[in-house]
Design an enzyme around this catalytic site. Structure first.
Site, PDB file in Angstrom:
ATOM      1  N   HIS A 212       8.278 -30.228  18.012  1.00 46.44           N
ATOM      2  CA  HIS A 212       6.856 -30.046  18.303  1.00 46.44           C
ATOM      3  C   HIS A 212       6.647 -29.189  19.532  1.00 46.44           C
ATOM      4  O   HIS A 212       5.902 -28.220  19.534  1.00 46.44           O
ATOM      5  CB  HIS A 212       6.156 -31.397  18.481  1.00 46.44           C
ATOM      6  CG  HIS A 212       4.670 -31.287  18.559  1.00 46.44           C
ATOM      7  ND1 HIS A 212       4.012 -30.903  19.717  1.00 46.44           N
ATOM      8  CD2 HIS A 212       3.710 -31.492  17.636  1.00 46.44           C
ATOM      9  CE1 HIS A 212       2.711 -30.890  19.491  1.00 46.44           C
ATOM     10  NE2 HIS A 212       2.495 -31.229  18.227  1.00 46.44           N
ATOM     11  N   GLU A 243       5.019 -25.633  19.902  1.00 45.43           N
ATOM     12  CA  GLU A 243       4.135 -25.539  21.054  1.00 45.43           C
ATOM     13  C   GLU A 243       4.877 -25.571  22.384  1.00 45.43           C
ATOM     14  O   GLU A 243       4.322 -25.968  23.402  1.00 45.43           O
ATOM     15  CB  GLU A 243       3.104 -26.676  21.004  1.00 45.43           C
ATOM     16  CG  GLU A 243       2.204 -26.618  19.784  1.00 45.43           C
ATOM     17  CD  GLU A 243       1.199 -27.754  19.734  1.00 45.43           C
ATOM     18  OE1 GLU A 243       1.101 -28.506  20.728  1.00 45.43           O
ATOM     19  OE2 GLU A 243       0.513 -27.898  18.706  1.00 45.43           O
ATOM     20  N   HIS A 275       2.216 -29.389  10.749  1.00 49.98           N
ATOM     21  CA  HIS A 275       3.148 -28.431  11.348  1.00 49.98           C
ATOM     22  C   HIS A 275       4.230 -28.010  10.361  1.00 49.98           C
ATOM     23  O   HIS A 275       4.591 -26.838  10.275  1.00 49.98           O
ATOM     24  CB  HIS A 275       3.790 -29.028  12.603  1.00 49.98           C
ATOM     25  CG  HIS A 275       2.873 -29.109  13.777  1.00 49.98           C
ATOM     26  ND1 HIS A 275       2.150 -28.025  14.237  1.00 49.98           N
ATOM     27  CD2 HIS A 275       2.566 -30.144  14.609  1.00 49.98           C
ATOM     28  CE1 HIS A 275       1.426 -28.392  15.287  1.00 49.98           C
ATOM     29  NE2 HIS A 275       1.661 -29.670  15.529  1.00 49.98           N
TER      30      HIS A 275
END
Length: 329
Positions: A212, A243, A275
């Site tokens: 992530h 991210e 995602h």
């Protein structure tokens, strides 16, 4: 979010000091010259499973529960295969301790309610339910992968509930210890568990595991992951994040420099949600799959959350067991 998190953390620490709750967990040895260990020093030196006892409830009967905290997902299929599957595995391992669930994302809670008519509880609502039903000792299990911003939130919410229970423990996330001070290397443990789902790879094949990413300092775990991949001889596996850093742009030059032509993308997130399905494997020009194809690679995708991997579920059961055992010490 960052400002409110700091405010809540300060408030929870203040509460712990004012009420004098006892705290215990794995901790590094303090200097023997320190004779008066203050609550602040004890909290700062706490490592591993966190626990707190409420002296005001020392005579209350023991009634234990597990509370699983997860960000949640609106993807119904992956929820059943991942979050629900991990919770079921924890319940199977501890049949006498009921397992409850809380979603930390209010947005996800609202969407699940609107789209499916299912009401998920916030952590605060779940703790209130446990209190109302007479549970006095609670082991909190986080489904986070690393100790980043989400795990910090779980920690703050848990610590603010200490006045309402006899004892609370908070498990560590999937990866926490890194093999220092005699502790296990949970990054290696995770990668060995994850490797069971890696495809067979030849000289021109690579696997990219998508994390992530977070603005939290915990983002540094991804560098540790890459280091351990190298130590384990998995030199054709690269970690990147949506991210954070490293990102896809950081990895592409390495793939080209080492002559890889074919790439398999897979997420290292609890669920295969937005995602995984869109950012990673979508057909839009800015998806990771499309970007890699435009760079000349052939691309396959593995769209499964970590909770689908039985070996990874076993690691989460281990974290739950550690937290439950901490309640009983």
């Amino acid at each position: 979010m960052k400002k409110s998190l700091k405010t809540v953390l300060s408030a929870s620490m203040a509460a712990l000091c004012v009420f004098g709750f006892g705290m215990s967990a794995n901790a590094y040895e303090l200097n023997p010259e320190v004779k008066d260990v203050t609550p602040a020093l004890r909290e700062a030196s706490t490592v591993g499973v966190w626990t707190a006892e409420n002296p005001a409830m020392k005579n209350a009967p023991n009634k234990d529960a597990v509370l699983v905290m997860t960000f949640g997902t609106t993807f119904t299929d992956t929820r059943a295969k991942t979050i629900d599957a991990v919770e079921a595995a924890i319940q199977k391992a501890h049949p006498n301790v009921p397992v409850f669930e809380a979603y930390t994302s209010h947005i996800i809670i609202d969407r699940v309610k609107a789209n499916e008519g299912i009401q998920k509880m916030t952590p605060e609502e779940a703790f209130k339910k446990l209190q109302d039903e007479g549970y006095t000792r609670v082991a909190v299990v986080s489904l986070d992968v690393i100790p980043g911003m989400e795990y910090s939130y779980d920690s703050v919410v848990t610590k603010m509930q200490v006045p309402h229970f006899k004892k609370i423990s908070l498990a560590t996330p999937l990866m926490y210890f890194q093999g220092t001070e005699g502790e296990p290397d949970q990054v290696v443990d995770f990668l060995k568990a994850l490797s069971s789902q890696f495809p067979k790879m030849g000289k021109q094949d690579a696997t990219l595991i998508m994390a992530h990413g977070t603005p939290h300092p915990g983002n540094a775990y991804y560098s540790v992951i890459q280091d351990r991949l190298h130590e384990l001889g998995m030199n054709n596996v690269f970690v990147y994040s949506v991210e954070g850093r490293p990102n896809l742009e950081d990895v592409i030059p390495k793939l080209k420099a080492q002559g890889y032509k074919h790439v398999t993308l897979m997420p290292i997130m609890m669920v295969a949600g937005d995602h995984a399905n869109n950012d990673m494997a979508g057909d839009e020009p800015d998806s990771h799959k499309s970007i890699l194809k435009a760079e000349g690679f052939t691309v396959d995708t593995y769209i499964h959350g970590l909770g689908e991997n039985a070996n990874v579920r076993g690691l989460y059961v281990d974290r739950a067991t550690e937290a439950i055992e901490a309640l009983q010490k």
